[in-house]
Each structure stands twice: as C-alpha cells, then as structure tokens.
Write an enzyme that holds these catalytic residues in place. Sequence first.
Site, PDB file in Angstrom:
ATOM      1  N   ASP B 121       0.844  -1.179   0.000  1.00  0.00           N
ATOM      2  CA  ASP B 121       0.000   0.000   0.000  1.00  0.00           C
ATOM      3  C   ASP B 121       0.890   1.244   0.000  1.00  0.00           C
ATOM      4  O   ASP B 121       1.772   1.375   0.846  1.00  0.00           O
ATOM      5  CB  ASP B 121      -0.895  -0.007   1.242  1.00  0.00           C
ATOM      6  CG  ASP B 121      -2.088   0.919   1.092  1.00  0.00           C
ATOM      7  OD1 ASP B 121      -2.448   1.239  -0.051  1.00  0.00           O
ATOM      8  OD2 ASP B 121      -2.654   1.319   2.125  1.00  0.00           O
ATOM      9  N   HIS B 128      -3.842  13.917   0.707  1.00  0.00           N
ATOM     10  CA  HIS B 128      -4.063  13.017   1.844  1.00  0.00           C
ATOM     11  C   HIS B 128      -2.907  13.110   2.845  1.00  0.00           C
ATOM     12  O   HIS B 128      -3.120  13.259   4.053  1.00  0.00           O
ATOM     13  CB  HIS B 128      -4.217  11.578   1.345  1.00  0.00           C
ATOM     14  CG  HIS B 128      -4.251  10.550   2.430  1.00  0.00           C
ATOM     15  ND1 HIS B 128      -5.299  10.442   3.313  1.00  0.00           N
ATOM     16  CD2 HIS B 128      -3.340   9.591   2.797  1.00  0.00           C
ATOM     17  CE1 HIS B 128      -5.051   9.452   4.170  1.00  0.00           C
ATOM     18  NE2 HIS B 128      -3.878   8.927   3.883  1.00  0.00           N
ATOM     19  N   GLU B 189     -10.395   3.726   3.426  1.00  0.00           N
ATOM     20  CA  GLU B 189      -9.426   4.416   2.585  1.00  0.00           C
ATOM     21  C   GLU B 189      -9.781   4.064   1.147  1.00  0.00           C
ATOM     22  O   GLU B 189      -9.659   2.907   0.733  1.00  0.00           O
ATOM     23  CB  GLU B 189      -7.996   3.993   2.927  1.00  0.00           C
ATOM     24  CG  GLU B 189      -7.598   4.396   4.336  1.00  0.00           C
ATOM     25  CD  GLU B 189      -6.096   4.495   4.557  1.00  0.00           C
ATOM     26  OE1 GLU B 189      -5.337   3.725   3.947  1.00  0.00           O
ATOM     27  OE2 GLU B 189      -5.689   5.369   5.364  1.00  0.00           O
ATOM     28  N   GLU B 191      -9.072   3.780  -2.538  1.00  0.00           N
ATOM     29  CA  GLU B 191      -7.803   3.656  -3.253  1.00  0.00           C
ATOM     30  C   GLU B 191      -8.003   2.992  -4.622  1.00  0.00           C
ATOM     31  O   GLU B 191      -9.031   2.384  -4.894  1.00  0.00           O
ATOM     32  CB  GLU B 191      -6.820   2.797  -2.446  1.00  0.00           C
ATOM     33  CG  GLU B 191      -6.649   3.269  -1.003  1.00  0.00           C
ATOM     34  CD  GLU B 191      -5.443   2.654  -0.311  1.00  0.00           C
ATOM     35  OE1 GLU B 191      -4.610   2.033  -1.006  1.00  0.00           O
ATOM     36  OE2 GLU B 191      -5.344   2.810   0.923  1.00  0.00           O
ATOM     37  N   ASP B 223      -9.116   0.067   1.835  1.00  0.00           N
ATOM     38  CA  ASP B 223      -8.171  -0.398   2.850  1.00  0.00           C
ATOM     39  C   ASP B 223      -8.699   0.014   4.222  1.00  0.00           C
ATOM     40  O   ASP B 223      -8.255   0.988   4.818  1.00  0.00           O
ATOM     41  CB  ASP B 223      -6.792   0.212   2.573  1.00  0.00           C
ATOM     42  CG  ASP B 223      -5.697  -0.450   3.392  1.00  0.00           C
ATOM     43  OD1 ASP B 223      -5.737  -1.686   3.540  1.00  0.00           O
ATOM     44  OD2 ASP B 223      -4.807   0.267   3.873  1.00  0.00           O
ATOM     45  N   ARG B 227      -8.193   3.505  13.178  1.00  0.00           N
ATOM     46  CA  ARG B 227      -7.238   4.590  13.462  1.00  0.00           C
ATOM     47  C   ARG B 227      -6.705   4.539  14.877  1.00  0.00           C
ATOM     48  O   ARG B 227      -5.558   4.929  15.126  1.00  0.00           O
ATOM     49  CB  ARG B 227      -7.914   5.944  13.220  1.00  0.00           C
ATOM     50  CG  ARG B 227      -8.463   6.140  11.821  1.00  0.00           C
ATOM     51  CD  ARG B 227      -7.367   6.146  10.777  1.00  0.00           C
ATOM     52  NE  ARG B 227      -7.921   6.353   9.437  1.00  0.00           N
ATOM     53  CZ  ARG B 227      -7.218   6.220   8.324  1.00  0.00           C
ATOM     54  NH1 ARG B 227      -5.936   5.880   8.361  1.00  0.00           N
ATOM     55  NH2 ARG B 227      -7.789   6.414   7.148  1.00  0.00           N
ATOM     56  N   GLN B 230      -4.121   1.709  15.047  1.00  0.00           N
ATOM     57  CA  GLN B 230      -2.957   2.141  14.278  1.00  0.00           C
ATOM     58  C   GLN B 230      -2.127   3.175  15.039  1.00  0.00           C
ATOM     59  O   GLN B 230      -0.888   3.112  15.058  1.00  0.00           O
ATOM     60  CB  GLN B 230      -3.451   2.709  12.949  1.00  0.00           C
ATOM     61  CG  GLN B 230      -2.363   3.140  11.985  1.00  0.00           C
ATOM     62  CD  GLN B 230      -2.958   3.715  10.687  1.00  0.00           C
ATOM     63  OE1 GLN B 230      -4.147   3.568  10.421  1.00  0.00           O
ATOM     64  NE2 GLN B 230      -2.133   4.365   9.900  1.00  0.00           N
ATOM     65  N   LYS B 243      -4.622  -2.226  10.151  1.00  0.00           N
ATOM     66  CA  LYS B 243      -4.954  -2.408   8.735  1.00  0.00           C
ATOM     67  C   LYS B 243      -5.222  -3.865   8.373  1.00  0.00           C
ATOM     68  O   LYS B 243      -5.929  -4.127   7.396  1.00  0.00           O
ATOM     69  CB  LYS B 243      -3.754  -1.958   7.876  1.00  0.00           C
ATOM     70  CG  LYS B 243      -3.333  -0.531   8.054  1.00  0.00           C
ATOM     71  CD  LYS B 243      -4.222   0.409   7.279  1.00  0.00           C
ATOM     72  CE  LYS B 243      -3.572   1.772   7.160  1.00  0.00           C
ATOM     73  NZ  LYS B 243      -4.342   2.632   6.242  1.00  0.00           N
ATOM     74  N   THR B 247      -8.869  -5.960   3.812  1.00  0.00           N
ATOM     75  CA  THR B 247      -8.737  -5.033   2.689  1.00  0.00           C
ATOM     76  C   THR B 247      -9.668  -5.551   1.601  1.00  0.00           C
ATOM     77  O   THR B 247      -9.563  -6.719   1.215  1.00  0.00           O
ATOM     78  CB  THR B 247      -7.288  -4.998   2.168  1.00  0.00           C
ATOM     79  OG1 THR B 247      -6.412  -4.629   3.234  1.00  0.00           O
ATOM     80  CG2 THR B 247      -7.146  -4.010   1.020  1.00  0.00           C
ATOM     81  N   GLU B 349     -10.219  12.339   7.328  1.00  0.00           N
ATOM     82  CA  GLU B 349     -10.056  13.637   6.675  1.00  0.00           C
ATOM     83  C   GLU B 349     -11.392  14.371   6.579  1.00  0.00           C
ATOM     84  O   GLU B 349     -11.463  15.571   6.831  1.00  0.00           O
ATOM     85  CB  GLU B 349      -9.462  13.454   5.274  1.00  0.00           C
ATOM     86  CG  GLU B 349      -8.019  12.986   5.271  1.00  0.00           C
ATOM     87  CD  GLU B 349      -7.584  12.563   3.880  1.00  0.00           C
ATOM     88  OE1 GLU B 349      -7.047  13.398   3.143  1.00  0.00           O
ATOM     89  OE2 GLU B 349      -7.797  11.378   3.520  1.00  0.00           O
TER      90      GLU B 349
END
Lengths: 402, 402
Positions: B121, B128, B189, B191, B223, B227, B230, B243, B247, B349
């Site tokens: 990844d 971002h 996420e 992607e 993904d 948070r 992490q 993570k 996925t 975000e």
Amino acid sequence: MSSWIDLPAGTGFGLANLPLGVFSPDRPGDAYMCSEQRGRRTGVAIGDHVIDLAGLTGDQVHATGSLNAFLARGPEAWAELRRRLTGWLVDPAHRAAVEPHLRPRDAVTMHLPVEVGDYVDFYSSQHHAENLGRMFRPGQPALTPNWKHLPIGYHGRSGTVRVSGTPVRRPLGQQKDAAFGPSRRLDIEAEVGFVVGVPSALGEPVPVAGFAEHVFGVCLVNDWSARDIQAWEYVPLGPFLGKSFLTSVSPWVVPLAALEHARIAPPPRDTPVLPYLGDEGERWGLDLTLEVRLNGELLSSPPAGLLYWTAAQQLAHMTVNGASLRTGDLFASGTVSGPDRDQRGSLIELSWNGAEPIKLADGSTRTFLEDGDVVTITASAPGPDGERISFGEVTGRVEPAS
Amino acid sequence: MSSWIDLPAGTGFGLANLPLGVFSPDRPGDAYMCSEQRGRRTGVAIGDHVIDLAGLTGDQVHATGSLNAFLARGPEAWAELRRRLTGWLVDPAHRAAVEPHLRPRDAVTMHLPVEVGDYVDFYSSQHHAENLGRMFRPGQPALTPNWKHLPIGYHGRSGTVRVSGTPVRRPLGQQKDAAFGPSRRLDIEAEVGFVVGVPSALGEPVPVAGFAEHVFGVCLVNDWSARDIQAWEYVPLGPFLGKSFLTSVSPWVVPLAALEHARIAPPPRDTPVLPYLGDEGERWGLDLTLEVRLNGELLSSPPAGLLYWTAAQQLAHMTVNGASLRTGDLFASGTVSGPDRDQRGSLIELSWNGAEPIKLADGSTRTFLEDGDVVTITASAPGPDGERISFGEVTGRVEPAS
C-alpha cells in the site's frame, strides 16, 4: 532409543529432531530415477542423511514441492508421521524398506521449505530494541511507550523469502536526502522464524493456547537489512525497501514437537500484559542459542531464550484483530540480542552504528558487510537425554550491486 | 463498433472495457451444469452479462479459480484474448456460439479475482498526506522530508485481501495506553489498486517503462483502517493490526488496455526526481474519479488523476532494490484525496479527525463508521467515443465486534 542408522556423535539431527524440508536429488544421471523422482520432494533429516518421504510413504503430499499441503493436515497428522518415522528408524526390521529412500545430505539440493503466505517480522528482543533506541533517540527512553504492552511487528515481503544459500545482491536505493546508490550499510538480523501449518478463519483470533494447534515448527531467519535505505524511507509507514530485497531462511523446519525440552519461561515482565497476551501455563520461551559467523569467525551468540515476547504471544497479537492465518505464513522474532556485546544479533549493534568497528581475526575490521562476506547463522537447542536439536544453518554471500 | 449484445445505455461495461473477474454460477440446480461448471471460473463483464471464458474458449486456464495463470501468460496473451473477445461480440456470426456462455451479471457470485502474492500500500496522494500531517504534526511541515523524493509505501497483509461484499467485522485491539476493545475509529481508505501479471526476477528492477509489461490491470480498493489501533502501534515499524483485519477489492479487474483514453499527465512536480523515477513519455496518471458512498449517500469524489506518484513510478520504486514480483501481487495508491473537502477519501479527513462531524441527509452525523454502515466505492474513467469505463464497486457492511 537408538537407530540402525549410523548417527555421527553429536549430530543435531538425531531421533529427537526429525525436521522437515524440501529437497531435490543432485544426481540426475542416476539410472533408476524417473523424472518425477528428480522433482522437489519432502525430506526428513536424520544424521548425515535425508529420508525421501515421497518415496518411502508413497504419499503424494510429499511430492508437491513444498511442505504446505502436509502442514495443512494439522497436528494429528504431524504427530502420526513422527511416530511412524521413529518406528521405522528404531526397529531394524524396517531397514530394508527404508534404506532405498535414504540419500546423503551433502548430495541433495535444499529448497524453500514452504510457499510463504504472509511474512511478519516482530521486534521482540528488549536488548535489541533498547540498543536501537539508544543509538537513534539519545536522551529519550530507549523503548517506545507501546513496547512492553504489545509485540511490535510489521509485514515484510513474502515473495523475497528465499532459502539459505541464495546470493545476497547488495541493493540499490535512495538514502538520506535522496542520494542514490548501493547500500553502504548492509546488515544482518539474526532471528528465529515460525511456520504456520493450520489456517484460521477471518474474524477468529487465535489465543496464546492455540499456538501449537496452528504452528508446525521453527526455522532460522536472516532478515538482511540496508540501514541507509531504511533510515530514509521508514517515517511514517515503516521499513520497506530496506528489507524487501531478501530474507533468507534455513531449509529445515524443526517441529515444535522436537522442542519440548527447550521450552523455558520467558524473562520476567515488569509491565502487566492484557489478558489476550497472558501466557501463564503456555510458556513458549525457547532455550535456543544462535551463533552468527562472518567468514567463518564467530561474531556473536544471541540468546533467543531472552526474547521478551514469545511466538505464542506474537501469534495471539497478530490475530487479535480478526486477521486470518494461511498455511505457510511465516513470522519471525525480530533480531535476537542479549545484554552482552557478544550476544548482539546485528552489525549495527555490534559496531554501535559504525562507531566501534568490529575487529576480525585477520586484522581487518567491519562496520557493515563488504562484498564477498559470507554470513552464517546456526543454532541448537536442548533435546532429551543430552541430545542436541540442530536447526542447521542459514547462510548467504554478499555480491556486488548490479 | 457495436455489439449484437444488448448494451444498456450508459453501461460502463461496453466493448471498450472487457474487465476480467472470477465468478461462480448461482444456479446449482440448472440441469445442464456438470459439477465442474459450478466451480469458479474466469468471466468477462459485458453490459449486464458475464461471459464464461472457460466455457466459451475451452481453455482450462480460465477454470483455475483465479486469474493468476492467465495473467502470467503476459501482454501478448492479454491482447490476443481482447482481440478475440471484440471479434466475437461485434460479429453477429458468433452470436450462436457465444450466447450459451452468457449469464446475467446479477445471477452470479463474484470472488477474489487473484490469489494475492504480496500486497503493498502506497501513500501517493499529496492532499491526503498533507491532511494527515496537519492533523498529527501541527506546526511542522505537512509532508515528511522524503515524501516528494519517493513513493512511500509498506507491505500489508495479503491473506486478508477479500472481494467486495465481505463483511467488515469491527476489529478488537490495543489502543492508546494499552486500552483494549473494539475500534471506535473505524475508517475507510478509498484507493486504486494495480494487479501484477508477469513476475520479475530477484535482483532485476522493473523500470518505469516496464509498467505495462508487468501490470495487467486496475481495481478499486478499500483499505479499512482502525485509526485508534494504528495510532498506538505504528511507531516505529508502521501500520500492522490497524490495517490487517481486512482489505476489500472490487471483483472486476479493468485491463490497462482499456485505459488508454484515461491516461493523463500527473500533477507538475516541484521537486526533481531521481532518474529511476523519471516518467517523461511514460505518464501513467489516470483520469479516474472515485465516488465514496455511505449508506447510499455520496460523501466524496476523490480524483485519482491528482495522485502525485503514478503506479508506474510505484512499481519502479518497489523493485529498485532488486525485490522480485510475483503474479497476483497487488499494490494500491494509498488513500486518494483532492484539495477540496468533498474530494477526501477517508473519514478521518472528512471529519478532520472527528472535530468536524459529517452531516448526513437523514440528520445524523458521523465521525467514524458505526455498526451497520455500508460503504461503497465506485469509479469510472473516460473511454473512446464518449464511452465510460466502469470499475464496478467495492462495498462492505460494518458488523459489530465479536
């Protein structure tokens, strides 16, 4: 117990070991061999010989070219094979049946034992983590705040896990301030690796007590590292190209069943762990001393028995979020280092980031690896009745950058 | 060109797309089906139908249950299949031969398209990375010093890459100061993913110009990220359990050959790149707009065309140290975000780390995902003659922690 096979004194491959690996015969001219027999097959190391399991048992699971299919069968099948092997090797009545399937170990080629699923590398040696902390974060606590609460780990590149003997091409890459060229800080990491046999389902954590239901055995790992590439790239998402060019593993996977006499309590922990990491009664410390040699000279003897986190705890942590396991998954301890200088498992520690070059017997010095250097890691553990359990070796020679 | 197949107006699965996926028929009761036909096979999406390639071509490579074996054949085989498919679908003379191998797309089950080798990844959206830098390192430069010199990336867990629709079990795990429980900051996420077809040898970097010789096509990736897990674990070795629980990928892999009209120049770069990352004449910016929906409501439209690093540069970087590629390797862009709020590809975000809750049409708000939430990412790109190329969708529903 003794065997009708001639077992050299002090062999680490006695009746108590019986490690599995994948080999191919090196004698393609042998008239009796059909082409299938020349392929990769599962072998058991015994003394100076390899038993061809495909030939001896007729079970095609041993002719698949990796241990995966057999390991997926699980602990009962592993134990049954071990019982049968012991019977064949102890009772002379089986000699005539077994002998045609023996080959000298020095006359076969060893291959990667498993098709690797995911490769995870932990960071479980307190002495290693503290050494790196002192070097790179002077004046701050040597360990990050999370270190004693969880076994820190990350995913490595499974596609570049290769068998011992694979040449170590010095990697090219970006270094500090986008300089580019061959790594000048090529290093080793002496580690212990664990091979998953039985998969687990997504969403179902494997507890510490489930370790031996999923993990088949143990190998040696050298997680070659380019410190200069790693230093530039690793903030904020961790090591990537500094590690991914090659990880070498020993060809023989020693079953957990061979390590009952090597189990010890891990070091006392001064910080309470969460229940899912509790290992009372499930202690998987392993009294396993590695030896790291550079061009034949002993550099250090890292003690895996001092690892703060055991493999059973690593497995429980790795799956507590519901991540599934696959047959062939490999996870490694991280660099093994002890408190003494001659117990450090990496050159960056042995040379203290290059500030204290290592003096070799021939008068030369090393900070990091030079082209042509050969690094070999070996290990053994206590078995029953004074027998030693050998892990064989993982070795590699550094070749110049291309 | 037009086809004898009825193609609904505005279908993103027209003659210019022809994405590959793996499906199994949902009608086991159909009398004409032998057991083999009920297995997983390769399909091509066309309009509202799937073409059963195993049945149509008789080539058993399309009955292996993943795209890997076909993708390993390389670009000439990919192009030849595309030519043949176009011929069959355009010329009415082939209708009678093709029709028995068509199935309604809504009557099949889609599976993971490839057996994933390594999953990498990246972190290639400047917006971002700057958003996260501003949130977590206020007062410091938003980007780390390496960011404009190399596409930062890390290895993820390939064993937990699953197909769209797989339930998203809220992960348990350690959080700040070793608190333990279900993640309360479960995020997405959005992607773009790239699927490797042709492997490369250890020690042989793949240049930017080698991109289309190795990469077959493109899919969508979510993904999923915890948070809070992490944040506690990721220093110093990067994301791991935050993570690795899941996925998700879209089931249809859109060939690079379908994206010629979508190729654009990446954004201007204000920092010179090293020669191995130079992409003059090999520009693989993709004019691909993602749409992120929460419970059906459009949250954002992240523009993949604004990614600072292209997939060709990511591939060159990933292999510059000699790391090899395997068929089925998957690498993803990292979260795609644009400069505007409604272009952000993650909730962290969109809600600015929870400080600015997202207001939904039903009057409720979100900072992070709640149990029962369904997140769906879709995308399309320009094709020839005004046709759109659809990437289908990647979707998942959040289930409570176990």
